[in-house]
Design an enzyme around this catalytic site. Sequence first.
Site: not given
Length: 582
Positions: A353-354, A131, A286, A232
């Site tokens: 995770h979001d 990431d 992302e 990200d």
Amino acid sequence: MKNLIIVVLTIICTTACKDKEDKTELKDQTINIESKTWWKEGVLYQIYPQSFKDSDGDGFGDFKGVMEKLDYLESLGITMVWMNPFFESPLVDNGYDVSNYRAIHPRYGTMEDFENMLAGMKSRGIKFVLDVVVNHSSNEHDWFKQASSSRENEYYNYYHWWPAEKGEPPHRHSLFDPEGGWDYVEATNAYYLHTFAEAQPDLNWENPNVRQEVYDIMKFWAKKGVDGFRMDAFQFASKDTSYPEFPEGHEKDFIKWYAMRPQLHEYLNEMYKEVMEPYNVFAVAEGAGTTLQDAHDLVDEDRKELQTAYHFEYVDMARTTEGYTLKQFKEVFTKWDKAFSEKGWLAIFLSNHDNSRLVNRFGNPRPEFRTVSTQMLNTFLLSMRGTPYTYYGDELGMTNIDMPTIKEYVDVAALGEYQRAKANGGDLDEFMKQLNYNSRENSRTPMQWNDEKNAGFSTGNPWKKVNENFTNINVAAQDKDPNSVLNHFRKMVKLRNENKIMVYGDYQLLDEDNNETYAFTRTLDGRELLILLNFTDHDSKIDFPETKKIEATLINNYNSLSNNNGIVTLKPYQAVISELNE
């Protein structure tokens, strides 16, 4: 019922009976097969490292904890692991505020620990996706410390600044800061820009020195053996450095105004030439803009930019308790599959995770339905064309954790949203209802390994409360149960790994107006699979075409399938994959 029979017969016969010499269809399938590669054929498993397994009792997951569970990861059949950031960081945003991109936060271990973990994965055939957080850095990064000391400092132009002598900067929305996206620094007599938290200043990608710094960081990790990168917030990286005034209310269409500037493609092409191509790694950003063309412009092979589109349209449908219809869900997935059937490639996911937990958003967390509905969702995820991304705990059916008051939250996004709602005079009771449902803290609770203290996650005090249902939902219990969510997940991954039709096969939606059952076929090289998924908590009927026969049932989360004279009755959340023949 007769109208439904006609619809299903027509759709299935159209798929099955079309001319085998259809040159256009053969050409389309050739495109998909010729461009096959490991990151398309793999199954990715996402690990939130501080919540996965704690090896030293400090309450935080770490690399040695992951190493303890490498055999478990191998048993899942997954072929890739994406791990959220573990770099040095003040942890304002749980590691998405990086202060040193070449160093590891001590809570996770050492560089040697990372290298040992990576070697352990490689020996088990598991590749690693890093990431990379480079839209912004931490305000504790040495670059920003120097940049904020003086306008003459060489690092000043590593960030975006608005000199105070020009007056108030033009309004910029911040996703995490209710006061907006500019903050003042006295030493520079200027404001710096931050799209996220105040502690996350945006890097100036228009500066070629910044871009080279990023490429060098990626090369550092590629040389360590990293196989891919998840970029990200990358669609926000390029900014208009003239900082024009945006119209009032523009933040309601945030992506339009803040993302996907044309220069972004120049930077990605540069990154491809510097990193992706020479090191044979792949990247997924992302976000994918606002249109299908935006997504294609990012990932089509001839663009030489990224390799996988990761969009949010379907997870956005379930962000509130109002929910969505299955017809809407099918329309979105079908639209994206059709758009990428010939060129480009998609990431297929339902949680990360979001977002809150898979079963709460798209299934049914009630005890009597949690197992079968999670099995159904995992069947869907692993049956679609595209690379499936599974979030840790979803192979067990882990659920949301009840947190009805704001004092229980530590997430910077949740706290910022609460302050914004309070400042705007919003209905805070309704706000907390929605936050309790959709907060990303729901997905960050410790992994549930067994029914012992702290679910076997840690011998110490966990950084986040363990969900109370760990005594019923855990790896140890499900490992021994052949009908568990876990073992169903393993069967699905094995089926996908062993059958390229599940990866590259054509997708055809059936009975699109059915708002209870999602039915589709996958076809490749003369084979055809039928996938039937009941998205409801009651029996649902669908008409099976007489022109087809089930040759074999490959997956069924119940012990039987009711087929009465061509009318199939699916039990609540039943998921069936069958091989068909003429």
